[in-house]
Enzyme design. Structure first.
Site, PDB file in Angstrom:
ATOM      1  N   HIS A 142      13.758  -1.610  16.590  1.00  0.00           N
ATOM      2  CA  HIS A 142      12.825  -1.700  15.464  1.00  0.00           C
ATOM      3  C   HIS A 142      13.381  -0.817  14.348  1.00  0.00           C
ATOM      4  CE1 HIS A 142       9.378  -3.264  18.110  1.00  0.00           C
ATOM      5  NE2 HIS A 142      10.447  -3.185  18.868  1.00  0.00           N
TER       6      HIS A 142
ATOM      7  N   VAL B  25       0.885  -1.163   0.000  1.00  0.00           N
ATOM      8  CA  VAL B  25       0.000   0.000   0.000  1.00  0.00           C
ATOM      9  C   VAL B  25       0.926   1.217   0.000  1.00  0.00           C
ATOM     10  CG1 VAL B  25      -0.098  -0.009   2.561  1.00  0.00           C
ATOM     11  CG2 VAL B  25      -1.921   1.125   1.280  1.00  0.00           C
TER      12      VAL B  25
ATOM     13  N   HIS C  95      11.275  -7.094  11.046  1.00  0.00           N
ATOM     14  CA  HIS C  95      12.402  -6.161  10.943  1.00  0.00           C
ATOM     15  C   HIS C  95      13.538  -6.696  10.062  1.00  0.00           C
ATOM     16  CE1 HIS C  95      10.981  -4.754  15.170  1.00  0.00           C
ATOM     17  NE2 HIS C  95      10.276  -4.186  14.207  1.00  0.00           N
TER      18      HIS C  95
HETATM   19  C1  LIG Z   1       3.608  -5.475  10.357  1.00  0.00           C
HETATM   20  C2  LIG Z   1       4.867  -4.691  10.593  1.00  0.00           C
HETATM   21  C3  LIG Z   1       5.117  -4.159  11.860  1.00  0.00           C
HETATM   22  C4  LIG Z   1       6.266  -3.406  12.089  1.00  0.00           C
HETATM   23  N1  LIG Z   1       6.413  -2.746  13.267  1.00  0.00           N
HETATM   24  C5  LIG Z   1       7.412  -1.851  13.404  1.00  0.00           C
HETATM   25  C6  LIG Z   1       7.455  -0.984  14.522  1.00  0.00           C
HETATM   26  O1  LIG Z   1       6.580  -0.990  15.385  1.00  0.00           O
HETATM   27  N2  LIG Z   1       8.494  -0.114  14.603  1.00  0.00           N
HETATM   28  C7  LIG Z   1       9.472  -0.063  13.667  1.00  0.00           C
HETATM   29  O2  LIG Z   1      10.411   0.710  13.822  1.00  0.00           O
HETATM   30  N3  LIG Z   1       9.456  -0.871  12.594  1.00  0.00           N
HETATM   31  C8  LIG Z   1       8.427  -1.729  12.433  1.00  0.00           C
HETATM   32  N4  LIG Z   1       8.362  -2.496  11.309  1.00  0.00           N
HETATM   33  C9  LIG Z   1       9.480  -2.437  10.356  1.00  0.00           C
HETATM   34  C10 LIG Z   1       9.512  -1.164   9.520  1.00  0.00           C
HETATM   35  O3  LIG Z   1       8.197  -0.743   9.236  1.00  0.00           O
HETATM   36  C11 LIG Z   1      10.304  -1.446   8.234  1.00  0.00           C
HETATM   37  O4  LIG Z   1      11.624  -1.832   8.565  1.00  0.00           O
HETATM   38  C12 LIG Z   1      10.409  -0.234   7.322  1.00  0.00           C
HETATM   39  O5  LIG Z   1       9.155   0.393   7.195  1.00  0.00           O
HETATM   40  C13 LIG Z   1      10.948  -0.663   5.966  1.00  0.00           C
HETATM   41  O6  LIG Z   1      10.948   0.434   5.078  1.00  0.00           O
HETATM   42  P1  LIG Z   1      11.370   0.251   3.558  1.00  0.00           P
HETATM   43  O7  LIG Z   1      11.324   1.593   2.953  1.00  0.00           O
HETATM   44  O8  LIG Z   1      12.670  -0.508   3.503  1.00  0.00           O
HETATM   45  O9  LIG Z   1      10.346  -0.711   2.910  1.00  0.00           O
HETATM   46  P2  LIG Z   1       8.708  -0.544   2.802  1.00  0.00           P
HETATM   47  O10 LIG Z   1       8.214   0.511   3.703  1.00  0.00           O
HETATM   48  O11 LIG Z   1       8.123  -1.895   2.944  1.00  0.00           O
HETATM   49  O12 LIG Z   1       8.506   0.010   1.326  1.00  0.00           O
HETATM   50  C14 LIG Z   1       8.673  -0.742   0.161  1.00  0.00           C
HETATM   51  C15 LIG Z   1       7.616  -0.301  -0.830  1.00  0.00           C
HETATM   52  O13 LIG Z   1       7.926  -0.784  -2.112  1.00  0.00           O
HETATM   53  C16 LIG Z   1       6.781  -1.359  -2.689  1.00  0.00           C
HETATM   54  N5  LIG Z   1       7.275  -2.366  -3.620  1.00  0.00           N
HETATM   55  C17 LIG Z   1       7.881  -3.549  -3.330  1.00  0.00           C
HETATM   56  N6  LIG Z   1       8.205  -4.190  -4.457  1.00  0.00           N
HETATM   57  C18 LIG Z   1       7.816  -3.410  -5.477  1.00  0.00           C
HETATM   58  C19 LIG Z   1       7.887  -3.542  -6.886  1.00  0.00           C
HETATM   59  N7  LIG Z   1       8.417  -4.615  -7.462  1.00  0.00           N
HETATM   60  N8  LIG Z   1       7.398  -2.526  -7.652  1.00  0.00           N
HETATM   61  C20 LIG Z   1       6.842  -1.431  -7.093  1.00  0.00           C
HETATM   62  N9  LIG Z   1       6.738  -1.263  -5.753  1.00  0.00           N
HETATM   63  C21 LIG Z   1       7.234  -2.244  -4.964  1.00  0.00           C
HETATM   64  C22 LIG Z   1       6.002  -1.912  -1.521  1.00  0.00           C
HETATM   65  O14 LIG Z   1       4.644  -2.118  -1.831  1.00  0.00           O
HETATM   66  C23 LIG Z   1       6.231  -0.829  -0.484  1.00  0.00           C
HETATM   67  O15 LIG Z   1       5.303   0.211  -0.585  1.00  0.00           O
HETATM   68  C24 LIG Z   1       7.232  -3.256  11.048  1.00  0.00           C
HETATM   69  C25 LIG Z   1       6.981  -3.799   9.790  1.00  0.00           C
HETATM   70  C26 LIG Z   1       5.805  -4.487   9.552  1.00  0.00           C
HETATM   71  C27 LIG Z   1       5.550  -5.012   8.171  1.00  0.00           C
END
Ligand SMILES: Cc1cc2nc3c(=O)[nH]c(=O)nc-3n(C[C@H](O)[C@H](O)[C@H](O)COP(=O)(O)OP(=O)(O)OC[C@H]3O[C@@H](n4cnc5c(N)ncnc54)[C@H](O)[C@@H]3O)c2cc1C
Ligand SMILES: *[C@@H]1O[C@H](CO)[C@@H](O)[C@H](O)[C@H]1NC(C)=O
Ligand SMILES: *[C@@H]1O[C@H](CO)[C@@H](O)[C@H](O)[C@H]1NC(C)=O
Ligand SMILES: *[C@@H]1O[C@H](CO)[C@@H](O)[C@H](O)[C@H]1NC(C)=O
Ligand SMILES: *[C@@H]1O[C@H](CO)[C@@H](O)[C@H](O)[C@H]1NC(C)=O
Ligand SMILES: *[C@@H]1O[C@H](CO)[C@@H](O)[C@H](O)[C@H]1NC(C)=O
Ligand SMILES: *[C@@H]1O[C@H](CO)[C@@H](O)[C@H](O)[C@H]1NC(C)=O
Ligand SMILES: *[C@@H]1O[C@H](CO)[C@@H](O)[C@H](O)[C@H]1NC(C)=O
Ligand SMILES: *[C@@H]1O[C@H](CO)[C@@H](O)[C@H](O)[C@H]1NC(C)=O
Ligand SMILES: *[C@@H]1O[C@H](CO)[C@@H](O)[C@H](O)[C@H]1NC(C)=O
Ligand SMILES: *[C@@H]1O[C@H](CO)[C@@H](O)[C@H](O)[C@H]1NC(C)=O
Ligand SMILES: *[C@@H]1O[C@H](CO)[C@@H](O)[C@H](O)[C@H]1NC(C)=O
Length: 598
Positions: A577, A113, A533
């Site tokens: 986290h 999302v 994480h």
């Molecule tokens: C259920 C849950 C609970 C958590 N709780 C905590 C917490 O309480 N505190 C905390 O610090 N951390 C928490 N985390 C961890 C933290 O949210 C993540 O480490 C962090 O948000 C990761 O960020 P990111 O930018 O690497 O990836 P994401 O935020 O996952 O972003 C990746 C984005 O890329 C998109 N994407 C993926 N593949 C493709 C593709 N091929 N083409 C186009 N778009 C794509 C995805 O849909 C997503 O929107 C939690 C995670 C989850 C899932």
């Protein structure tokens, strides 16, 4: 057709009555222009980068996000629902069979999302220790990643706000380590739980075994503290979508977002300046997985922010990875970078459940429709009440006994860095069983020694990758988790818990502090799961390192035109986290990108 989404914000008279965001759902509606930057993934990190790059009105950015809009998903804004609705907006990944979990496979949650995982996460705001970042600086040989040097980027991200209930927060945090001027709301709990006084009384009663930590985000997280969360004064989730893509930003003419756009590969062109001979300025994607593959070009850079699973997956699909492994499955290897997908690191967690002698827990909210309607109405009207929090107001971090680090080595980043975390919940973790009232004491290994990997076994770019976090495969991790559970029992031996805690629930029923190691291990391996994480699948390393995927400026090694900016670049997991560190990486990375193109 350009889609304008209207969202009524009902619960605060001083909030804007109407807010709108402009995003596209169909590629054929986009203006026919070449963007300077194409960001793959509108998640936690991607939206930060999109926001910061488009502060310069001359820079144009397109974000491609696989998931849909967050705007009509109101339940995601309600903090208490964070554990309930997450599956609806998830990638639905499961791990491979995990030997460390008695051959179970387990969910690996990732947000699907706009806002990515920040739209579905538990909102805990934990930076980790100063040592965690200083280790990043050391292994990358870039002092820019040190705790001290990252402070301005922490400040650009964090917007400290009063809690929803506006209670007096004196002594519950240290204002000098917080920023009032960032983008993401961060606050202390806006709803007090009945167990709050007991949690800290137990710390006092145990005299010296545990310590109170006024602010675990100061660089020294050890001890018991009041939880800080990415929740606003209005009692709502602050995600990268609600903050960095707020209406005032998304209305920028130079920022476009395309939803339902799933990238498959980045495509090569010839480069004279890169050692592989390739540049990657083209993204291949699909809006309908059975439909045509589309392409879009970036004149300056393609930035992968698809997260710890998505980014390495796209690299591997594109022929960037271990050339032997790719050739074996019939993918033409373009750039031999064996570290892609390797060193996957996640923190295993066990939610230990106790039945308690109280009905003042959160459990009834999810089993009594009248009560739910009452508190939901309160939330909608006032932005207050039990739904403005996740259900627990404290967190604690501690080190494992030195006998453990003496025996197995110390995977942590330094003496002020925890190996273990314990979080509290005034109720069952997740959807409660039909009867009983609960206390949750969750234990997690936050400095794990285990490493896993992510790989692909097919040329179909839209098939799920194989995800193997290697949970509890290192002897340190299982021993540390065992110790975490024993320390938890020690904590519960404080007199304040007498008469409150009645018994233990489920598989945990017969576990005690004196259970033999093999009994504890069996419980742990049967009940541990992902803390959500995972990090490290496209790790940064020093320019002269013989491993790693990106350089300290997060440029993919050996190629031109391509960076990775998200949680896959962590060279080691922070002892915390992972969202706050991901935001900080994205803030600094955006500054690096801007500096490269002045
Ligand atoms: C259920 C849950 C609970 C958590 N709780 C905590 C917490 O309480 N505190 C905390 O610090 N951390 C928490 N985390 C961890 C933290 O949210 C993540 O480490 C962090 O948000 C990761 O960020 P990111 O930018 O690497 O990836 P994401 O935020 O996952 O972003 C990746 C984005 O890329 C998109 N994407 C993926 N593949 C493709 C593709 N091929 N083409 C186009 N778009 C794509 C995805 O849909 C997503 O929107 C939690 C995670 C989850 C899932
Ligand atoms: C996108 O627009 C094109 C052209 O108008 C149309 O043919 C196509 O069906 C649309 N795609 C979707 C997913 O709505
Ligand atoms: C995961 O499953 C949910 C239904 O529970 C669905 O809405 C969602 O689209 C699925 N995610 C993906 C990436 O297919
Ligand atoms: C897990 O599977 C492996 C390989 O099939 C087997 O050797 C091992 O005994 C299994 N472990 C358990 C606990 O069942
Ligand atoms: C994108 O760039 C490639 C070469 O780098 C070119 O062949 C292609 O036509 C470009 N596509 C668009 C839509 O501009
Ligand atoms: C994994 O990380 C370690 C540093 O922690 C490094 O020495 C090793 O080379 C990495 N492995 C791969 C395959 O990248
Ligand atoms: C909750 O417990 C209190 C005392 O333990 C009791 O007076 C009250 O009736 C209980 N409320 C409900 C809804 O069960
Ligand atoms: C459900 O909640 C309502 C409102 O708080 C309360 O009056 C009622 O007694 C509860 N029902 C049960 C079965 O506990
Ligand atoms: C609260 O508001 C949301 C969003 O408008 C709505 O979907 C929900 O039904 C409301 N809940 C109650 C109990 O009024
Ligand atoms: C650490 O472990 C040693 C050896 O098992 C034990 O003697 C000691 O009491 C432990 N220390 C603490 C603080 O638990
Ligand atoms: C790839 O792995 C998945 C999951 O284990 C499996 O279902 C699938 O059959 C494998 N595909 C190939 C081509 O080996
Ligand atoms: C706990 O012990 C009791 C009594 O020995 C036994 O009946 C029960 O099955 C055990 N529960 C678990 C989860 O092992």
């Amino acid at each position: 057709m350009q889609i304008t989404v209207f969202a009524l914000i009902l619960f605060h008279s001083w909030a804007l009555p109407l807010c709108f965001a402009v995003v596209y759902n169909n590629f054929s509606d986009l203006p026919p222009k070449i963007y300077d930057f194409v960001i793959v993934g509108g998640g936690t990190a991607g939206n930060v980068v999109a926001n910061r790059l488009t502060e310069n009105p001359k820079t144009s950015v397109l974000v491609l996000e696989a998931g849909g809009t967050n705007i009509d998903a109101f339940q995601l804004d309600v903090p208490f629902f964070s554990d309930i609705f997450k599956f609806q907006y998830d990638w639905n990944f499961t791990t491979t069979v995990q030997p460390g979990l008695n051959n179970r496979s387990t969910f690996l949650l990732r947000g699907f999302v706009l806002g990515g995982s920040s739209s579905v996460n538990g909102m805990f705001y934990t930076r980790g220790s100063a040592d965690d970042y200083d280790r990043w600086a050391k292994v990358t040989k870039d002092d820019g990643w040190s705790w001290d040097n990252l402070q301005p980027f922490i400040a650009k991200n964090e917007k400290w706000e009063p809690p929803a209930d506006r209670h007096n927060t004196m002594g519950q945090f240290n204002p000098s380590v917080h920023s009032l001027t960032g983008v993401n709301a961060v606050s202390l709990s806006g709803f007090s739980q009945s167990i709050d006084p007991m949690i800290f009384k137990a710390v006092d009663e145990l005299g010296g075994i545990f310590n109170f930590n006024e602010d675990y985000n100061s660089g020294n997280p050890l001890g018991f503290g009041w939880l800080q969360s990415t929740i606003s004064t209005e009692g709502r989730r602050s995600s990268s979508a609600t903050s960095y893509l707020a209406p005032k930003y998304i209305k920028r003419k130079n920022l476009d977002v395309l939803l339902h756009a799933r990238a498959s590969r980045v495509l090569p062109s010839v480069s004279k300046s890169s050692s592989s001979g390739y540049a990657f300025h083209t993204v291949e994607f699909a809006q309908d997985l059975d439909g045509p593959l589309l392409q879009v070009n970036a004149s300056k850079e393609v930035i992968l922010s698809a997260g710890v699973i998505g980014s390495p997956h796209i690299l591997l699909n594109s022929g960037i990875g271990d050339s032997d492994e790719l050739s074996k499955i019939g993918i033409k290897s373009l750039v031999d970078l064996p570290s892609v997908g390797k060193n996957l690191t996640d923190q295993p967690v066990v939610a230990n459940e106790f039945l308690v002698n109280s009905n003042r827990t959160t459990d009834d909210i999810l089993r009594n429709a009248t009560l739910l309607n009452k508190v939901y109405t309160e939330f909608n009207k006032t932005g207050m009440g039990p739904l403005v929090v996740t259900g627990g107001n404290q967190i604690s971090f501690f080190r494992a006994n030195e006998s453990l680090t003496d025996k197995f080595g110390d995977p942590s980043s330094g003496r002020n860095s925890p190996h273990l975390e314990m979080f509290t919940g005034n109720g069952f973790f997740g959807i409660p069983p039909s009867t009983g009232h609960f206390l949750t004491l969750g234990t997690a290994v936050v400095s794990p020694a285990s490493r896993g990997f992510l790989t692909i076994n097919t040329t179909d770019p839209f098939a799920n990758p194989l995800i193997n976090p290697g949970y509890l495969t290192s002897p340190f991790d299982i021993a540390a988790m065992r110790e975490g559970i024993r320390i938890m029992f020690q904590y519960l031996s404080a007199p304040v818990w007498d008469g409150y805690v009645l018994s233990q629930f489920g598989d945990f029923a017969n576990i005690t502090a004196t259970s033999p190691d093999d009994v504890l291990d069996e419980y742990i391996r049967n009940s541990a799961g992902s803390s959500a994480h995972p990090v490290g699948t496209a790790a940064m390393s020093a320019n002269d390192a013989d491993y790693g995927v990106v350089d300290p400026d997060l440029r993919v090694k050996r190629v031109e035109g391509l960076r990775v900016i998200d949680s896959s670049v962590f060279p080691f997991v922070t002892s915390a986290h992972t969202q706050a560190p991901t935001y900080v990486i994205a803030e600094r990375a955006a500054a690096l990108v801007r500096a490269a193109w002045v």
